[in-house]
Design an enzyme around this catalytic site. Structure first.
Site: not given
Length: 461
Positions: A218, A240, A282, A324, A334, A338, A342, A345, A349, A362
């Site tokens: 955990r 992330k 990026e 960032k 996010e 935030r 993206n 993206h 994606h 990517h």
């Protein structure tokens, strides 16, 4: 004959002001040298006033340094460390890293940036909790840097034991079966809640190691050591973590912050050119969405970045991390701001999922996706055509694709984008440019015709 007493005496004292017994280059400190004879005395005070410089104050005839401003009996000298320090000292003393802080209250952490940081064991060791460490890496990075990391963790630190798990390299392995190999190693090694996981590699390794750290018992501590531009400027910062699903990228994961991010820019010396270019996608993103000045710097320095100029790369990494870190500090989970990170993206994606994980890197998919997002922004009338041209030009300078693969269809884009993480209440929200360079919006309030027109413009069917 009795020996004659030496009329001269010399005393040296130091007073560090940075809290340590001996100052590092980024600490301030005072050193005092006093030479006395029966006739006169000279006091010399040396202060580290900044990284790379020393300030000397000289007082004569009984005048003190602190009272020198009251008379004309002092001289002040400033010189670079390389001018006043012995060569042997400068060769053995490491250069302090540039540090960017991610401000998240009691979960804040530093990003260390610099050359040769893996040769400075204290940087890693200060963030290791407990006596057990698991390094997660892949079969490309392990032969290059695993031993160096193990040495950095254990040098002068015999109480720490280090295990490692070496995963296959590639985006297609960012999935549940590979993740289980991390858990297998951790459980077989009987690691406890005081252990520390270390991600050594690119974005795939960082995301999987972070997710494993968030889930094992955990939650255990973890550290990011990114070895690609992509990971150094983006994925290693902000917490992330996650894995892909066959129906969508990064759909399974958690927000989980590291103890620190250690960016040794020397690791880029072994990075393939294609991976270098992928990471620059990026870097370009930050300029387009929020930092026009940085974008203009990139336009002037893209060739230097492609040629791996050390100073250019270090600045690009630092400025990207600052952007960032600022966004993450304001919006960790996010909820709005935030999401603007993206840009491109959602389209990107879809390319990665539809074309096959690992077929394109990517950053390559994000580059094409960025051109599509910019095109849509222009169709909506939110930006002028000069931004469209500048965005396309800089991506081409970086040798990145500006159109999706020929096999991508309108329906493929729509089906994958329908399960994107930014969909809310069935509405696809996008990051689009709006206004002058360096401005964007995260919104679902746009004319759907513009999206259809962009998809049709970039797809053959």
């Amino acid at each position: 004959m009795a020996a004659t007493a030496n009329p001269f005496s010399v005393s040296v004292s130091s007073k560090p002001t940075g809290g340590s017994a001996f100052p590092k280059l980024n600490d301030s400190a005072d050193f005092f040298l006093r030479v006395q004879n029966p006739l006169k005395s000279v006091s010399l005070r040396s202060s580290f006033v900044s990284r790379g410089s020393i300030e000397l104050s000289l007082s004569r005839g009984g005048g003190s340094v602190t009272s020198a401003k009251r008379g004309a009996r002092s001289a002040r000298i400033r010189a670079s460390l390389s001018q006043v320090m012995d060569q042997s000292v400068t060769k053995t003393d490491p250069i302090a890293p540039t540090t960017v802080d991610v401000d998240l209250g009691d979960r804040s952490y530093p990003i260390y940036i610099g050359s040769g940081l893996l040769d400075q064991p204290h940087l890693l060791q200060r963030h290791v909790h407990g006596k057990r460490v698991l390094v997660v890496t892949n079969d490309t990075v392990a032969p290059l840097y695993l031993n160096k990391v193990v040495e950095a963790l254990t040098k002068g630190n015999p109480n720490v034991s280090v295990e490692s798990v070496i995963l296959p390299d590639g985006e297609k392995y960012k999935q549940m079966d590979t993740l289980m190999k991390i858990f297998d190693k951790a459980i077989e090694s009987r690691l406890d809640r005081r252990c520390t996981f270390i991600a050594l590699g690119g974005g795939v390794i960082g995301d999987m190691c972070g997710f494993a750290a968030a889930s094992f018992l955990r939650g255990v501590n973890f550290i990011q050591i990114p070895t690609t531009v992509m990971a150094q400027v983006d994925s290693s910062v902000g917490g992330k973590t996650g894995i892909n699903h066959r129906l969508g990228k990064n759909l399974i994961g958690a927000f989980y912050q590291p103890q620190c991010v250690l960016i040794d820019t020397d690791t880029l010396n072994t990075l393939p050119d294609r991976e270098l270019a992928s990471g620059l996608a990026e870097v370009i993103k930050y300029g387009l969405i929020r930092d026009a000045e940085f974008f203009e710097w990139q336009e002037k320095n893209m060739q230097a970045l492609m040629a791996r100029d050390p100073s250019a790369l270090t600045y690009a990494i630092k400025r990207s991390c600052e952007n960032k870190a600022e966004v993450v500090s304001l919006d960790e989970k996010e909820s709005g701001l935030r999401a603007t990170l993206n840009l491109g993206h959602t389209f990107g994606h879809a390319i990665e999922t539809g074309f096959g994980y690992g077929q394109w890197l990517h950053g390559e998919a994000v580059a094409a996706g960025t051109v599509m997002a910019v095109d849509m922004s222009y169709r909506l009338g939110w930006i002028d055509d000069s931004i469209v041209k500048r965005a396309r030009d800089i991506l081409q300078q970086a040798k990145l694709p500006t159109t999706p693969p020929n096999t991508m269809t309108v329906e493929m884009f729509k089906s994958v984008m329908a399960v994107d993480k930014k969909v809310a209440d069935g509405l696809l929200r996008l990051i689009l440019l709006k206004g002058p360079l360096g401005n964007c919006v995260f919104t679902g309030d746009y004319d759907r015709k513009a999206l259809d027109e962009t998809l049709r413009a970039f797809c053959k069917s």
